[in-house]
Write a protein that holds these residues in place. Structure first.
Motif, short mmCIF file in Angstrom:
data_model
loop_
_atom_site.label_atom_id
_atom_site.label_comp_id
_atom_site.label_asym_id
_atom_site.label_seq_id
_atom_site.Cartn_x
_atom_site.Cartn_y
_atom_site.Cartn_z
N GLU A 41 0.83 -1.22 0.00
CA GLU A 41 0.00 0.00 0.00
C GLU A 41 0.86 1.26 0.00
OE1 GLU A 41 -2.98 -0.04 3.03
OE2 GLU A 41 -3.94 -1.78 2.07
N ASP A 42 2.03 1.18 0.65
CA ASP A 42 2.89 2.36 0.73
C ASP A 42 4.02 2.35 -0.30
OD1 ASP A 42 3.89 0.16 2.03
OD2 ASP A 42 4.73 1.25 3.72
N ALA A 43 3.85 1.56 -1.36
CA ALA A 43 4.89 1.53 -2.41
C ALA A 43 4.68 2.68 -3.38
CB ALA A 43 4.84 0.20 -3.15
N VAL A 44 5.78 3.19 -3.90
CA VAL A 44 5.72 4.20 -4.96
C VAL A 44 5.82 3.47 -6.29
CG1 VAL A 44 6.96 6.15 -6.00
CG2 VAL A 44 6.81 5.95 -3.50
N MET A 45 4.89 3.78 -7.22
CA MET A 45 4.88 3.10 -8.52
C MET A 45 5.84 3.80 -9.49
SD MET A 45 2.51 0.84 -8.09
CE MET A 45 1.81 0.31 -9.62
N ILE A 46 6.62 3.00 -10.21
CA ILE A 46 7.44 3.55 -11.30
C ILE A 46 7.10 2.76 -12.56
CG2 ILE A 46 9.77 3.94 -12.19
CD1 ILE A 46 10.79 4.26 -9.38
N ASP A 47 6.44 3.41 -13.52
CA ASP A 47 6.10 2.75 -14.78
C ASP A 47 7.21 3.06 -15.79
OD1 ASP A 47 5.11 2.01 -17.28
OD2 ASP A 47 3.04 2.37 -16.68
N THR A 48 7.93 2.01 -16.20
CA THR A 48 9.09 2.23 -17.06
C THR A 48 8.75 2.11 -18.55
OG1 THR A 48 9.77 -0.11 -17.05
CG2 THR A 48 10.62 1.27 -15.26
N SER A 49 7.43 1.98 -18.88
CA SER A 49 7.05 1.79 -20.30
C SER A 49 7.66 2.87 -21.19
CB SER A 49 5.53 1.82 -20.47
OG SER A 49 4.93 0.86 -19.68
N GLU A 50 7.62 4.11 -20.70
CA GLU A 50 8.07 5.23 -21.55
C GLU A 50 9.38 5.82 -21.04
OE1 GLU A 50 5.88 6.59 -24.04
OE2 GLU A 50 4.55 4.88 -23.70
N LEU A 51 10.04 5.14 -20.13
CA LEU A 51 11.26 5.71 -19.55
C LEU A 51 12.51 4.99 -20.06
CD1 LEU A 51 10.41 6.04 -15.72
CD2 LEU A 51 10.31 7.83 -17.47
N SER A 52 13.58 5.75 -20.25
CA SER A 52 14.87 5.11 -20.53
C SER A 52 15.35 4.52 -19.20
CB SER A 52 15.88 6.15 -21.01
OG SER A 52 16.19 7.03 -19.94
N ILE A 53 16.34 3.63 -19.28
CA ILE A 53 16.89 3.05 -18.06
C ILE A 53 17.42 4.15 -17.14
CG2 ILE A 53 19.03 1.87 -17.35
CD1 ILE A 53 16.69 0.08 -17.37
N ASP A 54 18.13 5.11 -17.74
CA ASP A 54 18.71 6.19 -16.92
C ASP A 54 17.61 6.98 -16.19
OD1 ASP A 54 21.20 5.45 -17.63
OD2 ASP A 54 21.56 7.10 -19.03
N ASP A 55 16.50 7.25 -16.90
CA ASP A 55 15.41 8.01 -16.27
C ASP A 55 14.74 7.18 -15.17
OD1 ASP A 55 15.95 10.13 -17.88
OD2 ASP A 55 14.31 9.77 -19.28
N ALA A 56 14.59 5.88 -15.41
CA ALA A 56 13.97 5.02 -14.40
C ALA A 56 14.85 4.95 -13.15
CB ALA A 56 13.74 3.62 -14.98
N LYS A 73 15.71 9.28 -6.71
CA LYS A 73 15.02 10.45 -6.14
C LYS A 73 14.14 10.04 -4.95
CE LYS A 73 11.96 13.97 -7.74
NZ LYS A 73 11.00 14.23 -8.80
N GLN A 74 13.42 8.93 -5.10
CA GLN A 74 12.56 8.46 -4.00
C GLN A 74 13.40 8.09 -2.78
OE1 GLN A 74 9.35 8.55 -3.89
NE2 GLN A 74 9.14 9.21 -6.02
N ILE A 75 14.52 7.43 -3.02
CA ILE A 75 15.36 6.96 -1.91
C ILE A 75 16.03 8.15 -1.22
CG2 ILE A 75 17.37 5.53 -1.31
CD1 ILE A 75 16.53 3.80 -3.84
N GLU A 76 16.52 9.10 -2.03
CA GLU A 76 17.15 10.32 -1.46
C GLU A 76 16.16 11.03 -0.55
OE1 GLU A 76 20.07 11.22 -1.44
OE2 GLU A 76 21.12 10.87 -3.33
N ALA A 77 14.91 11.12 -0.99
CA ALA A 77 13.91 11.87 -0.21
C ALA A 77 13.76 11.25 1.18
CB ALA A 77 12.58 11.87 -0.95
N VAL A 78 13.77 9.93 1.25
CA VAL A 78 13.62 9.26 2.55
C VAL A 78 14.91 9.39 3.36
CG1 VAL A 78 13.20 7.03 3.68
CG2 VAL A 78 11.92 7.66 1.63
N ARG A 79 16.04 9.23 2.69
CA ARG A 79 17.32 9.34 3.42
C ARG A 79 17.51 10.73 4.00
NH1 ARG A 79 22.16 6.10 2.61
NH2 ARG A 79 23.22 7.85 1.67
N ASN A 80 17.10 11.74 3.27
CA ASN A 80 17.24 13.11 3.79
C ASN A 80 16.39 13.33 5.03
OD1 ASN A 80 19.04 13.64 1.80
ND2 ASN A 80 17.57 14.63 0.42
N LYS A 81 15.27 12.62 5.08
CA LYS A 81 14.38 12.75 6.24
C LYS A 81 14.92 12.02 7.46
CE LYS A 81 10.16 12.34 4.11
NZ LYS A 81 9.09 11.37 3.96
#
Ligand code: DC
Length: 205
Positions: free
Chosen positions: A174-189, A195-203
């Motif tokens: 329920e608390d997972a963040v979704m990342i849809d890679t259909s339209e993303l390059s590997i680098d963008d994914a 970005k999600q991990i940094e946000a939690v680590r900074n907190k």
């Protein structure tokens, strides 16, 4: 320092590559939990009993060079539906998640069952056609005799089985963040995951 990142999602969505790169970026250890199920499935294809195969799995089993074949993937998905097999593999995964220095685990039930208290939970997905095309490219580059339609069928059958099983089915926490890679390059994914991990680590630091 303990810090756990759980990355779940269906076959060939990109979670393996994202997990590897994220682990490299943060200096965390990485466990591809699918390999544990594949190694167990491979032993079963060799004729072993599934429960014994899981209970006596050795580190060397994860180095077998046939673990990425469609036959082993299918066997892995079948034995992964057996609750006793899953139970036999829990401690190894939880010990890995709790190691000092941070850990990334990718699979199907990491955020829901193995590490329900993970610091970050991501669910990586993509359309079935795009996932099948990626898997087709990967398998044919390895010289395996596969067709696009056959790979799409295999991927769909495996996802349906993994999502429908009663024991720890594949689903987003329920608390997972979704990342849809259909339209993303590997680098963008990878950047989206970091970005999600940094946000939690900074907190938390
Ligand atoms: O991630 P993969 O494609 O290598 O996984 C192979 C199979 O193993 C997958 O179809 C379902 C099973 N699996 C699982 O049930 N739970 C996990 N945490 C990882 C994989």
């Amino acid at each position: 320092m303990r810090f756990t990142v759980a990355i779940d999602g269906p076959a060939a969505a990109g979670k393996g590559t994202i997990s590897r790169k994220v682990a490299e970026h943060f200096g965390f250890a990485h466990l591809d939990t699918g390999l544990i199920y594949r190694a167990t499935g491979a032993r079963v294809l060799d004729g072993q009993d599934p429960l014994k195969a899981a209970a006596f799995l050795r580190a060397e089993d994860l180095d077998r060079d046939d673990l990425r074949t469609p036959e082993v993937a299918d066997a892995a998905s079948r034995i992964a539906a057996v609750p006793e097999v899953r139970d036999a593999l829990i401690n190894f995964q939880r010990d890995f998640a709790g190691r000092d220095g941070g850990a990334v685990l990718d699979g199907r039930d990491i955020g829901t069952v193995i590490c329900p208290d993970a610091d970050v939970k991501l669910f990586v997905t993509a359309s079935p056609e795009i996932r099948a095309e990626r898997r087709y490219q990967e398998l044919s580059a390895k010289g395996l005799d596969v067709t696009r339609d056959g790979v799409l069928e295999d991927v769909n059958a495996r996802d349906a089985r993994d999502a429908a099983r009663a024991a720890a089915p594949m689903k987003a926490a329920e608390d997972a963040v979704m990342i849809d890679t259909s339209e993303l390059s590997i680098d963008d994914a990878v950047a989206a995951a970091i970005k999600q991990i940094e946000a939690v680590r900074n907190k938390t630091t």
